[in-house]
Structure formats: C-alpha cells, structure tokens
Design an enzyme around this catalytic site. Structure first.
Site, PDB file in Angstrom:
ATOM      1  N   HIS A 166      -8.618  30.324  -0.404  1.00 23.65           N
ATOM      2  CA  HIS A 166      -9.193  28.827  -0.451  1.00 23.65           C
ATOM      3  C   HIS A 166      -8.698  28.066   0.875  1.00 23.65           C
ATOM      4  O   HIS A 166      -9.657  27.318   1.157  1.00 23.65           O
ATOM      5  CB  HIS A 166      -8.091  28.079  -1.759  1.00 23.65           C
TER       6      HIS A 166
ATOM      7  N   GLU B 243     -11.792  29.310   3.126  1.00 26.39           N
ATOM      8  CA  GLU B 243     -12.892  28.548   2.393  1.00 26.39           C
ATOM      9  C   GLU B 243     -13.246  27.290   3.491  1.00 26.39           C
ATOM     10  O   GLU B 243     -14.197  26.758   3.759  1.00 26.39           O
ATOM     11  CB  GLU B 243     -12.859  28.006   0.941  1.00 26.39           C
ATOM     12  N   HIS B 244     -11.877  26.374   3.789  1.00 25.34           N
ATOM     13  CA  HIS B 244     -12.029  25.232   4.692  1.00 25.34           C
ATOM     14  C   HIS B 244     -12.282  25.503   6.127  1.00 25.34           C
ATOM     15  O   HIS B 244     -13.003  25.014   6.683  1.00 25.34           O
ATOM     16  CB  HIS B 244     -10.653  24.750   4.482  1.00 25.34           C
TER      17      HIS B 244
ATOM     18  N   GLU C 109      -3.915  18.378  -0.056  1.00 24.52           N
ATOM     19  CA  GLU C 109      -4.968  18.555  -1.220  1.00 24.52           C
ATOM     20  C   GLU C 109      -3.973  18.969  -2.536  1.00 24.52           C
ATOM     21  O   GLU C 109      -4.143  18.677  -3.704  1.00 24.52           O
ATOM     22  CB  GLU C 109      -6.066  19.683  -1.069  1.00 24.52           C
TER      23      GLU C 109
END
Length: 446
Positions: free
Chosen positions: A68, A71-72, A148
């Site tokens: 994840h 992904e950023h 997040e």
C-alpha cells in the site's frame, strides 16, 4: 408477482439488446506482460488499468504495509514527470485517476476520452520502470501513511475490530495482516525497502493491462508494444508461494470493546473456498447461500426471521466474496435490538440457521435470486470500469479469461442441493471465528 414479471421483462429486453455484446481480446507481449482489451463503442470513453500481481499478502515478514505504501509512491516523480504530474495531466485532459491495494493485487487506473489512451499508456509505462524516488519523498509519504492509518483505522472501532478478527482467523497465512500494515512496522519502512519492492514487483512480466471502452484491439496492441513492450522484465520475479494455514481444529472467539462503539453487534466468519480456475461451482453456490441467508432484509432467511417475524435484530446480513488467490471466508452479521444481549442474539441466529437446514431453500426465492443475479451480471456489462475491474481482480487472483467468461453460466447452473451442500460444508463451528463488539461499558451508547 408483479415485481417478478417486471424484472423478467426488463431482463428479456437486456438479453435481446445487441449493443450489450462485448468483444474481449487478449495478447501477451514478448516481455511477459498480458494485455486485455474489452470493446465498447457506445461512448468515446476508455478506462485504462494496470494491475500488478502483488498485494499485501505478498509482503516480506516484518514489512507489512509496503504494498500500500508503494501505491502512494507510484505518484511521485519519474525521469519524465514531476511528482504528482501524472494526476495533473489526467485532470487537465478531462479525466480521473486513482489506485488501490488489496491482499492480492495493486491497481492503477485512469478514465479518459478514448483519444487520450496513448498518453495514459505512455505515462503508465514510464512509472512502471522509471520512478526516481528520493529518501526525503519516502520519509514524507511514510508520514502520510501513518496519518491515514490514524484516521481510517485507529480512529474507527469497526476497523480495529476487523483487524482483530483477521488476526484471529489466520494463524499463519498473511491474510491476517492488515493491508495498510501494523503501525510499528510502517514506522520502520525506509527508502531501501521501497526501492527493493519496486525493482522486484513492478515489472511488465508481473503486470496486466486492462483497457475497456471505445478502442480497437489492433491499435491497442500497437500502443502496448510501443510503450510496454520495450520495458525489461524482472529476472528475479518471486513465485507467489505464501505460508498456508494449518487445519483449524477449534472454534475461536473474541470480545472487542471500545467506548466509540454505538451499537453492539456480532460477526461470525467461517473458512470458505475461493473461486479456482476451472472449478467455480462451489463458490457460485456460496454466492447464492449469502443472498438466501442475508441478502434483502425482508426476504432473506435471517432478515425475515430476526427482523420481521420475531424482531430481535435491527440488522442482519451474510456475505461471501470468492475472488481471492487463497481461501476466502463466509460471514454472518447480526445487531440486536435494545434489550437483547449478544449472547441471546447469537443463540437466535444459530436457531434460524438450524431451522434453515431443516426446511431447506424456498424454491420461489431461489428462482427469483437466479433471475436477479443474471440481471445483475448483465447490467454490470453496461459500465466499462466495472468490466475492467472484474477482469483485473479475477486475473490477478489466479483466474483465467475463460473463468471470467464462464462465471455467469456457472451461477445459472447452480442447484438448490448444491447450495445446501455448500452450506453443510461451510457451517462447521470448528472452522469459525466469532467476534462480539460492545461499547466499553457493555451498554449501548446514544
């Protein structure tokens, strides 16, 4: 009956509409990248997606969250684009873009006018192999991920409970690790981790491009060869060999309390098989079982019994999602009305399930569900992004194009006995996890 006839007429109209026919073409580039093209010429729009066969369950031990996290990082600078420029270009061309990570895949997409496809493919090819990350960017984005997690997980009791349920359900398999990662491990992710992950997994031989919309397959092939075909494959791509679960021999239970919980509820999850290549029949039966037991409140077995006939629950549901690389799960959820404890709710739910095994499936309900599922499958063909998403999720989860094409017919071929057989196989308390969620003081808050 009127509703059933109306649905039948609507379905018949859809089935006889030639505009809904889809042509699906696929080919593989010399470097191992698969390309799937789904034609839909009704509007000058295209969805461009690139899927990587890597997700949170493929991460190295102790590096949770790196899939994840990366992904950023894929939205940072390349040798051709500045950090964030890809999204700005998509927006300037009237489109939208985003990305998402699961346990089994990571995907990136843009939805734009069809004549902008070449630009999208050029930018995706650029970041597939030519990111120019810096240590400062990695450190900054790590703080974004931590924030997040604080916002979406640590501040949400439901999300925290789901993490605990997953951890209890999987003793050895990485599906028990959260996609976003454990906070203490995210904090340790660094530039070297990011670069190693990128060089290992972000390669054409680990990617699938799915292009859906107003496109010509031969033109897409030419663009794919021009932009993706020149990229070097990864010579050290690891096999997707994950640790597997030992046999579960005993029921697992947990109780989760948090002052932020507004209403108590319970969740029970059973181990269940996923859709396998060439063998999707059991998964299809479980799709029906979920709808029969916990679909619409007024017509489902649990909803009718516990919410309407003898109201003990404000909410009931059942769920199954079989598109995963490894074993999936089947879940039941129930939230009691005021004055009913979770223990009483569980006993009532179990009584309804036991009664279901005695009485079996209502033939009229089963017939109605078959028609509804068929209609749903057809209506989904009307959205090119939904189509691209379905193919990408399926292919990165180990299914084939043939499996995707066969799925609607597999669903329609399911019999009542096959659904009951699947229920008898799944509902084994020794292979379940049950969780109670309560306010911290054990009472419902207002």
């Amino acid at each position: 009956m009127k509703r059933l006839l109306s649905l039948a007429a609507s379905l018949a109209a859809v089935l006889t509409n030639p505009a809904l026919a889809r042509e699906v073409t696929d080919f593989t580039l010399d470097n191992g990248m698969q390309v799937v093209v789904i034609e839909d010429h009704r509007a000058p729009v295209v969805v461009n997606m690139v899927w990587y066969r890597v997700g949170a369950a493929d991460e190295a031990s102790g590096k949770s969250g790196i899939a994840h996290f990366f992904e950023h990082l894929m939205f940072k600078a390349t040798d051709e684009l500045e950090s964030g420029e890809l999204s700005r270009i998509v927006e300037a061309n009237g489109g939208s873009d985003n990305a998402f990570t699961s346990q089994d895949y990571t995907a990136y997409f843009q939805r734009v006018a069809a004549d902008r496809l070449e630009l999208m493919m050029q930018m995706e090819a650029d970041r597939m192999r030519d990111l120019t990350l810096t240590e400062e960017e990695v450190a900054t984005e790590r703080n974004v991920i931590l924030e997040e997690r604080a916002t979406r997980t640590d501040s949400d009791p439901g999300a925290l409970f789901r993490e605990q349920m997953n951890a209890a359900a999987y003793l050895n398999h990485p599906y028990g690790v959260p996609i976003i990662g454990w906070r203490h491990e995210i904090e340790q992710l660094d530039y070297a981790d990011a670069l190693s992950f990128y060089r290992t997994y972000y390669a054409p031989n680990n990617a699938i491009a799915v292009i859906a919309g107003d496109v010509d397959p031969e033109e897409v092939r030419a663009l794919a060869e021009k932009y993706y075909g020149v990229l070097e494959p990864s010579p050290d791509l690891p096999e997707r060999a994950r640790p597997q679960e030992p046999p579960q021999l005993a029921e697992r239970r947990l109780s989760f309390s948090d002052p932020r919980v507004g209403r108590p509820y319970l969740v029970r999850r059973y181990q269940a098989p996923e859709r396998d290549p060439g063998d999707q029949e059991t998964a299809a039966a479980l799709v029906y079982l979920a709808e029969i037991l916990g679909g619409e409140g007024a017509t489902s077995v649990l909803g009718r019994a516990l919410q309407f006939e003898n109201p003990k629950a404000v909410f009931t549901s059942a769920g199954y999602r079989g598109t995963s690389l490894d074993d999936a799960s089947f879940s039941l959820v129930a939230a009691p009305v005021d004055g009913i404890s979770l223990e009483e709710m569980e006993a009532a739910m179990d009584a309804v399930i036991a009664g279901f095994f005695e009485t079996g499936i209502d033939p009229e309900q089963f017939s109605r569900l078959k028609m509804q599922l068929r209609a749903s499958e057809i209506y989904e063909q009307d959205n090119v992004q939904t189509l691209a998403d379905e193919y990408g999720r399926s292919l990165t989860s180990g299914l084939t194009l043939e499996d995707v094409a066969a799925w609607p017919d597999v669903l329609q071929a399911v019999t009542e006995e096959e659904v009951m057989e699947a229920a008898r196989m799944v509902f084994d308390r020794r292979r379940s996890v049950t969780g109670f969620v309560r306010p911290e003081n054990g009472e419902m808050t207002q």
